[in-house]
Write an enzyme that holds these catalytic residues in place. Structure first.
Site, PDB file in Angstrom:
ATOM      1  N   ARG A  63     -12.540  12.762  -1.029  1.00  0.00           N
ATOM      2  CA  ARG A  63     -11.150  12.343  -0.839  1.00  0.00           C
ATOM      3  C   ARG A  63     -10.211  13.551  -0.795  1.00  0.00           C
ATOM      4  O   ARG A  63      -9.250  13.580  -0.008  1.00  0.00           O
ATOM      5  CB  ARG A  63     -10.739  11.392  -1.972  1.00  0.00           C
ATOM      6  CG  ARG A  63      -9.345  10.805  -1.847  1.00  0.00           C
ATOM      7  CD  ARG A  63      -9.130   9.743  -2.921  1.00  0.00           C
ATOM      8  NE  ARG A  63      -7.848   9.079  -2.793  1.00  0.00           N
ATOM      9  CZ  ARG A  63      -6.775   9.354  -3.525  1.00  0.00           C
ATOM     10  NH1 ARG A  63      -6.842  10.313  -4.452  1.00  0.00           N
ATOM     11  NH2 ARG A  63      -5.643   8.692  -3.356  1.00  0.00           N
ATOM     12  N   HIS A  67      -7.664  14.295   2.220  1.00  0.00           N
ATOM     13  CA  HIS A  67      -6.222  14.398   1.995  1.00  0.00           C
ATOM     14  C   HIS A  67      -5.684  15.775   2.346  1.00  0.00           C
ATOM     15  O   HIS A  67      -4.500  15.920   2.658  1.00  0.00           O
ATOM     16  CB  HIS A  67      -5.888  14.047   0.544  1.00  0.00           C
ATOM     17  CG  HIS A  67      -5.853  12.575   0.287  1.00  0.00           C
ATOM     18  ND1 HIS A  67      -4.990  11.978  -0.616  1.00  0.00           N
ATOM     19  CD2 HIS A  67      -6.572  11.559   0.822  1.00  0.00           C
ATOM     20  CE1 HIS A  67      -5.178  10.675  -0.611  1.00  0.00           C
ATOM     21  NE2 HIS A  67      -6.146  10.394   0.237  1.00  0.00           N
ATOM     22  N   ASN A  95      -1.319  11.107  -3.904  1.00  0.00           N
ATOM     23  CA  ASN A  95      -2.149  11.995  -4.724  1.00  0.00           C
ATOM     24  C   ASN A  95      -1.840  11.943  -6.213  1.00  0.00           C
ATOM     25  O   ASN A  95      -2.684  12.307  -7.041  1.00  0.00           O
ATOM     26  CB  ASN A  95      -1.977  13.447  -4.252  1.00  0.00           C
ATOM     27  CG  ASN A  95      -2.444  13.662  -2.823  1.00  0.00           C
ATOM     28  OD1 ASN A  95      -3.414  13.055  -2.382  1.00  0.00           O
ATOM     29  ND2 ASN A  95      -1.745  14.525  -2.092  1.00  0.00           N
ATOM     30  N   HIS A 194     -15.619   5.113   1.576  1.00  0.00           N
ATOM     31  CA  HIS A 194     -15.329   4.263   0.420  1.00  0.00           C
ATOM     32  C   HIS A 194     -16.592   3.603  -0.129  1.00  0.00           C
ATOM     33  O   HIS A 194     -16.501   2.785  -1.045  1.00  0.00           O
ATOM     34  CB  HIS A 194     -14.298   3.189   0.792  1.00  0.00           C
ATOM     35  CG  HIS A 194     -12.909   3.709   0.894  1.00  0.00           C
ATOM     36  ND1 HIS A 194     -11.854   2.970   1.405  1.00  0.00           N
ATOM     37  CD2 HIS A 194     -12.376   4.914   0.561  1.00  0.00           C
ATOM     38  CE1 HIS A 194     -10.747   3.695   1.380  1.00  0.00           C
ATOM     39  NE2 HIS A 194     -11.040   4.878   0.880  1.00  0.00           N
TER      40      HIS A 194
END
Length: 326
Positions: A63, A67, A95, A194
């Site tokens: 992740r 990001h 975040n 995910h």
């Protein structure tokens, strides 16, 4: 888990990915062969040690890389702390209190600096770490072209606007992927990340208690899943940070994520929304049927994503500390 290099050589998607072209010709699979020959071993061991201590960090590192790349490109801006010149991205809404794994990257960077001072960017370390995290969780391995430099600033505003949100409709999320040079298939297969990790209750609680503004749950949600999630996330503010697994095998990288979408058991509204469009639903069905196809396409899309907005040559810098510019 075995961090040894031999395990990495027997992955069927590797030969396919050697044929994948990447957007920046200054990136090279052998970029550090002469300046930091042991780089991949250092990164791999750092990731292995972190995940052995806490399996959830595999998802956190993946992740973190995602990001980073979606805000100003893959240039390590998410790693920067606030300073007098800019506000970092760590406290941006997507975040804040959720982005994790910074200490893992710091520890790896420290060891890399000991072996190869001022040679390897934090961005390349994060890119390699995310690949190794996926592999050590049972997912595919892919070659990573290297040579990225670190950015000189961060962009909290872009982190708030450019990162896909679990509350957004599918068309908005699709547009954000396309704006980064990715496509619908990339969006679906990368959503498959995910398959590992957890989500905070705050990201899906509305689906459980007040989806329509009248106190009713999301009618798409499977009944047994609804009951289970309400136990994890009671309808009170102090449950917002509680965690629920994104799929039934949250520490194993597999195609279970796509199977639960077919059963209306996607945790996040944005995940389940993939079944509401014929094209994305077709891709979900394909990945549900073929774990190999998912692994192959995921690896290819990760290489593609890791080339968004990279800095090379005279651009950016090689940070000595990932949290601050030199």
């Amino acid at each position: 888990m075995n961090p040894s290099a031999s395990k990495f050589s027997a992955i069927p998607v590797l030969s396919f990915l050697l044929l994948v072209t990447f957007g920046n010709s200054q990136l090279d699979y052998r970029f550090y062969d002469k300046t930091c020959a042991n780089l991949t071993k250092i990164v791999r061991y750092g990731v292995f040690s972190a995940i052995a201590n806490e399996t959830r960090l595999a998802a956190s590192l993946l992740r973190l890389h995602f990001h980073d790349c979606f805000v100003n490109g893959c240039e390590g801006s998410i790693l920067l702390d606030d300073n007098i010149n800019f506000r970092g991205e760590k406290n941006a809404f997507p975040n804040r209190n959720s982005a994790r794994g910074f200490e893992v990257i710091d520890a790896i960077k420290e060891n890399v600096e000991k072996a190869c001072p001022s040679s390897v960017s934090c961005t390349d370390i994060l890119t390699l770490a995310s690949r190794d995290a996926v592999f050590l969780a049972g997912g595919p391995f892919w070659p990573v072209p290297l040579g990225r430099h670190d950015g000189l600033t961060a962009n909290e505003t872009a982190a708030n606007t450019d990162l896909p949100s679990p509350f957004e409709p599918l068309e908005n999320i699709t547009a954000k992927f396309i704006s980064k040079g990715l496509d619908v298939k990339d969006m679906v297969v990368l959503s498959g990340g995910h398959t590992i990790g957890f989500a905070q209750c705050s990201t899906f609680k509305q689906r459980l208690f007040d989806f329509d503004g009248a106190g009713n749950p999301d009618p798409i949600l499977d009944e047994s899943l609804l009951s289970s999630l309400r136990n994890i996330c009671p309808n009170q503010d102090d449950s917002d940070s509680n965690l629920a697994p994104l799929d039934a095998t949250s520490s194993k990288f597999d195609n279970s994520y796509f199977k639960i979408l077919l059963n209306n058991s996607g945790l996040l509204q944005s995940d389940q929304a993939l079944m509401g469009d014929n094209k994305t639903a077709g891709l979900v069905s394909n990945y549900c049927k073929s774990p190999f196809l998912f692994s192959k396409d995921f690896a290819a899309s990760m290489v593609k994503m890791s080339n968004i907005g990279v800095l090379t040559g005279q651009q950016g810098e090689i940070r000595k500390n990932c949290r601050v510019v030199n």
